[in-house]
Design an enzyme around this catalytic site. Structure first.
Site, short mmCIF file in Angstrom:
data_model
loop_
_atom_site.label_atom_id
_atom_site.label_comp_id
_atom_site.label_asym_id
_atom_site.label_seq_id
_atom_site.Cartn_x
_atom_site.Cartn_y
_atom_site.Cartn_z
N SER A 107 -19.23 -1.10 -40.50
CA SER A 107 -20.69 -1.04 -40.45
C SER A 107 -21.28 -0.84 -41.85
O SER A 107 -21.06 -1.67 -42.73
CB SER A 107 -21.10 0.04 -39.44
OG SER A 107 -22.45 -0.01 -39.15
N ASP A 157 -23.08 -6.85 -30.21
CA ASP A 157 -23.44 -5.78 -31.13
C ASP A 157 -24.95 -5.49 -31.01
O ASP A 157 -25.78 -6.36 -31.24
CB ASP A 157 -23.08 -6.20 -32.57
CG ASP A 157 -23.11 -5.03 -33.54
OD1 ASP A 157 -23.98 -4.14 -33.37
OD2 ASP A 157 -22.29 -5.00 -34.46
N HIS A 188 -21.26 -2.62 -31.01
CA HIS A 188 -21.11 -2.15 -32.39
C HIS A 188 -19.86 -1.29 -32.56
O HIS A 188 -19.27 -1.25 -33.63
CB HIS A 188 -22.37 -1.38 -32.81
CG HIS A 188 -22.47 -1.19 -34.29
ND1 HIS A 188 -22.62 -2.26 -35.15
CD2 HIS A 188 -22.42 -0.09 -35.07
CE1 HIS A 188 -22.66 -1.81 -36.40
NE2 HIS A 188 -22.55 -0.49 -36.38
#
Ligand code: MLT
Length: 206
Positions: A107, A157, A188
């Protein structure tokens, strides 16, 4: 295992048991230097690990660069923090006598990882970018000359539209990287399939 604030970043260094590429672990928003260590130990059990903590605080949550909202990055800070982290990596490589790392980022950490790759491709042996995104056009591009990169995106996501990950895969390919791009039936968060693909890729590339 050493955890210290030396070299400009709070970080953990864990010497490994093989002489493959070390892993530079870069956590997501709200994580810290401890976050990705168990994951890295599962997918590359013998690797040397270097894991810094992002210096920016978003309501107490560590990150590697500032943003004003989800996907709205402060691009001046992004560039400055990229350079700062690249300096840390250079100092850490000298201090711990380690070779070029493979970046393993999740991320926010995956986003600062690709930024470092574009600025200093020679400092890396490759990258695993999990749930990364491309919110702006960073051209002109360097020559990534066959640099191996694994991009793992989540089809569902909720933070990163999957086409933003696809754009990043295309851009890294355009720069000459050897890109493997996988879109998983995931959100995610990481899934066992992410870890399996990353482990297999690392076993071939380290
Ligand atoms: C970022 O700001 O880097 C991305 O939105 C990912 C995240 O939420 O950290």
């Amino acid at each position: 295992m050493t955890t210290t604030a030396d070299l400009g970043f709070i970080h953990t260094f864990l010497p490994g048991r093989d002489d493959g590429s070390p892993l530079l672990l870069l956590h997501g928003t709200g994580g810290d230097e401890n976050d990705l260590i168990p994951l890295a130990q599962r997918i590359a059990p013998d690797a040397t690990l270097l894991s810094p903590r992002g210096k920016v605080s978003e309501n107490g949550m560590p990150r590697f660069f500032r943003r004003s909202a989800e996907g709205a990055w402060d691009l001046d800070d992004f560039r400055l923090r990229t350079a700062e982290l690249a300096d840390f990596l250079a100092r850490a490589r000298t201090s711990y006598r380690i070779g070029k790392p493979i970046a393993l980022g999740y991320s926010n950490g995956a986003n600062v990882a690709w930024s470092m790759l574009l600025k200093q491709p020679d400092a890396f042996a490759g990258a695993v970018l999990m749930r990364a995104m491309l919110p702006f056009d960073p051209r002109p591009l360097p020559d990534l000359a066959g640099l191996p990169i694994l991009l793992l995106a989540g089809k569902y996501d909720e933070l990163i539209p999957v086409d933003r990950a696809g754009l990043l895969a295309a851009l890294l390919g355009e720069a000459g990287a050897d890109v493997t791009y996988e879109v998983l039936p995931a959100g995610h968060g990481l899934t066992p399939e992410d870890l399996k693909l990353a482990a297999e890729w690392l076993a071939r590339r380290r």
